[in-house]
Design a protein around this motif. Structure first.
Motif, PDB file in Angstrom:
ATOM      1  N   ALA A 136     -10.626  13.574 -19.594  1.00 57.00           N
ATOM      2  CA  ALA A 136     -10.166  13.708 -18.185  1.00 57.00           C
ATOM      3  C   ALA A 136     -10.237  12.507 -17.389  1.00 57.00           C
ATOM      4  N   VAL A 137      -9.126  11.843 -17.529  1.00 55.45           N
ATOM      5  CA  VAL A 137      -8.952  10.503 -16.689  1.00 55.45           C
ATOM      6  C   VAL A 137      -8.091  10.620 -15.493  1.00 55.45           C
ATOM      7  N   LEU A 138      -8.369  10.299 -14.473  1.00 57.14           N
ATOM      8  CA  LEU A 138      -7.394  10.150 -13.184  1.00 57.14           C
ATOM      9  C   LEU A 138      -6.698   8.877 -13.328  1.00 57.14           C
ATOM     10  N   PRO A 139      -5.331   9.019 -13.104  1.00 55.25           N
ATOM     11  CA  PRO A 139      -4.843   7.542 -12.975  1.00 55.25           C
ATOM     12  C   PRO A 139      -5.122   6.931 -11.558  1.00 55.25           C
ATOM     13  N   ARG A 140      -4.841   5.656 -11.522  1.00 57.52           N
ATOM     14  CA  ARG A 140      -5.038   4.955 -10.183  1.00 57.52           C
ATOM     15  C   ARG A 140      -3.841   5.396  -9.033  1.00 57.52           C
ATOM     16  N   PRO A 141      -4.146   5.718  -8.012  1.00 53.61           N
ATOM     17  CA  PRO A 141      -3.094   6.224  -7.117  1.00 53.61           C
ATOM     18  C   PRO A 141      -2.225   5.095  -6.729  1.00 53.61           C
ATOM     19  N   PRO A 142      -1.051   5.392  -7.124  1.00 59.75           N
ATOM     20  CA  PRO A 142       0.043   4.156  -7.030  1.00 59.75           C
ATOM     21  C   PRO A 142       0.021   3.802  -5.321  1.00 59.75           C
ATOM     22  N   ILE A 143      -0.114   4.669  -4.269  1.00 63.05           N
ATOM     23  CA  ILE A 143      -0.123   4.127  -3.147  1.00 63.05           C
ATOM     24  C   ILE A 143      -1.352   4.808  -2.460  1.00 63.05           C
ATOM     25  N   PRO A 188       5.568   7.445  -8.194  1.00 62.23           N
ATOM     26  CA  PRO A 188       4.906   6.293  -7.376  1.00 62.23           C
ATOM     27  C   PRO A 188       4.186   7.128  -5.947  1.00 62.23           C
ATOM     28  N   PHE A 189       4.363   8.460  -5.821  1.00 59.17           N
ATOM     29  CA  PHE A 189       4.099   8.853  -4.528  1.00 59.17           C
ATOM     30  C   PHE A 189       2.694   9.712  -4.513  1.00 59.17           C
ATOM     31  N   TRP A 190       1.905   9.668  -5.574  1.00 55.47           N
ATOM     32  CA  TRP A 190       0.732  10.425  -5.620  1.00 55.47           C
ATOM     33  C   TRP A 190      -0.198   9.631  -4.698  1.00 55.47           C
ATOM     34  N   ARG A 191      -0.884  10.681  -3.874  1.00 53.79           N
ATOM     35  CA  ARG A 191      -1.933  10.155  -3.093  1.00 53.79           C
ATOM     36  C   ARG A 191      -3.281  10.694  -3.360  1.00 53.79           C
ATOM     37  N   ASP A 227       0.938  -1.131   0.037  1.00 53.92           N
ATOM     38  CA  ASP A 227       0.005   0.186   0.037  1.00 53.92           C
ATOM     39  C   ASP A 227       0.976   1.312   0.107  1.00 53.92           C
ATOM     40  N   SER A 228       2.066   1.111   0.577  1.00 51.30           N
ATOM     41  CA  SER A 228       3.031   2.461   0.572  1.00 51.30           C
ATOM     42  C   SER A 228       3.924   2.499  -0.489  1.00 51.30           C
ATOM     43  N   HIS A 229       4.110   1.338  -1.145  1.00 46.08           N
ATOM     44  CA  HIS A 229       5.287   1.197  -2.048  1.00 46.08           C
ATOM     45  C   HIS A 229       4.812   0.717  -3.307  1.00 46.08           C
ATOM     46  N   ASN A 230       5.084   1.308  -4.586  1.00 48.79           N
ATOM     47  CA  ASN A 230       4.923   0.511  -5.745  1.00 48.79           C
ATOM     48  C   ASN A 230       6.035   0.271  -6.676  1.00 48.79           C
ATOM     49  N   GLU A 231       6.583  -0.775  -6.528  1.00 45.83           N
ATOM     50  CA  GLU A 231       7.892  -1.133  -7.102  1.00 45.83           C
ATOM     51  C   GLU A 231       7.805  -1.312  -8.488  1.00 45.83           C
ATOM     52  N   GLY A 232       6.685  -1.899  -9.110  1.00 47.78           N
ATOM     53  CA  GLY A 232       6.096  -2.106 -10.327  1.00 47.78           C
ATOM     54  C   GLY A 232       6.335  -0.489 -11.422  1.00 47.78           C
ATOM     55  N   VAL A 233       5.798   0.471 -10.566  1.00 51.51           N
ATOM     56  CA  VAL A 233       5.718   1.911 -11.121  1.00 51.51           C
ATOM     57  C   VAL A 233       7.445   2.240 -11.303  1.00 51.51           C
ATOM     58  N   LEU A 234       8.067   1.943  -9.994  1.00 53.26           N
ATOM     59  CA  LEU A 234       9.509   2.368  -9.729  1.00 53.26           C
ATOM     60  C   LEU A 234      10.315   1.782 -10.937  1.00 53.26           C
ATOM     61  N   PHE A 235      10.063   0.559 -11.183  1.00 50.31           N
ATOM     62  CA  PHE A 235      10.857  -0.395 -12.365  1.00 50.31           C
ATOM     63  C   PHE A 235      10.790   0.216 -13.792  1.00 50.31           C
TER      64      PHE A 235
END
Ligand code: BEZ
Ligand code: FE
Length: 296
Positions: free
Chosen positions: A288-295, A104-107, A66-74
């Protein structure tokens, strides 16, 4: 068809996938398999390397929570996020764009904040920053009523969710542009920071002798029905890592003009060093589409 030799495999797989009812799925998967197989042939992928790659993929998933998205980071660290961003903005990659990768840090659900208000929600030492943003459409007309999400790291280089010393949602806020398409807030000057390196992406960076730093920046996500959601970052112009951002996010259009303030600051309670940053964003027509929050 029975496979007789390595050359047959690709055609057999392509044929097996050819009945998918979705035309887009057929197109994407046929290209993916063609390139993936060509890659394996090109480097003559060994069995040990294949096993390593599968383990790497599994570790990307295991490191994500929930607080880290390694897929986005890679994806960021191999330049795929920036490539996809540039392909889909600037009139589908034809022109320069104000867009940049989300990271990966947008909430979601940052606090709505009055125009001109502060996003410093707990004591955060460092130079003050007064930001003035303008949003225009492609014809240069100001766009009122844009919902603008901002988020940034502290002068110590940490997002609030990484730092027990910061209040929840510190250095995050949501604004609405006024009738002239303006929004403004007070903050602190962000610092550059290393991306998280505890997972497999960190192993890759170390194996490639790459530093893990991002140049200091502010994130902006601008949303209004009728416009393509603008996701971007503004970079601090004197940062030592502008030309070597670990995630390849810096384009010329995104380097901000951070002006060191002289004399009294715009806020009576700011007596130390302060900066001013003005930046004009252009939104393209679109969905206007919002991304899925990474965390979370
Ligand atoms: C960020 O700017 O928040 C970010 C982007 C990519 C990787 C890590 C952090
Ligand atoms: Fe960031």
């Amino acid at each position: 068809m029975i496979i007789a030799r390595q050359q047959d495999v690709t055609d057999v797989v392509l044929a097996a996938m050819d009945r998918a009812p979705s035309e887009r799925l057929r197109t994407v998967m046929a290209s993916f398999v063609t390139h993936l197989h060509a890659f394996a042939r090109d480097v003559k992928l060994t069995e040990a390397e294949f096993e390593f790659a599968i383990d790497f993929l599994n570790r990307v998933g295991q490191a994500t929570n929930d607080s880290h998205n390694e897929g986005v980071l890679f994806s960021d660290a191999v330049g795929l996020s920036t490539l996809v961003c540039l392909l889909n903005n600037g009139q589908d990659g034809a022109t320069e764009t104000a867009a940049a990768l989300l990271g990966p840090f947008w909430r979601a659900n940052a606090p709505p904040t009055a125009n001109g208000g502060s996003i410093v929600r707990s004591p955060t030492p460092g130079p003050a920053l007064f930001f003035e943003g303008r949003i225009r459409d492609a014809q240069g007309t100001p766009v009122p009523g844009v919902r603008v999400d901002v988020w940034q790291a502290s002068p110590a280089g940490m997002y609030e969710n990484q730092d027990a010393d910061q209040a929840d949602m510190n250095l995050r806020g949501v604004f609405d542009t006024d009738a002239e398409g303006r929004f403004a807030f007070r903050s602190v000057k962000p610092a550059g920071y290393p991306v998280p390196t505890h997972g497999p992406t960190g192993d890759l960076l170390r194996a490639q002798l790459r530093h893990p730093y991002r140049p200091a920046h502010l994130h902006v996500l601008a949303y209004k029905p009728g416009f393509k959601t603008l996701i971007t970052q503004i970079f601090v112009d004197d940062d030592e890592h502008l030309e070597s951002d670990v995630v390849f996010g810096v384009t010329r259009a995104l380097i901000g003009d951070f002006r060191k303030g002289e004399g009294a600051s715009p806020a009576v309670d700011v007596t130390g060093e302060w900066y001013n940053l003005a930046y004009t964003f252009t939104m393209e027509p679109g969905e206007a589409v919002l991304p899925r929050p990474p965390i979370k």
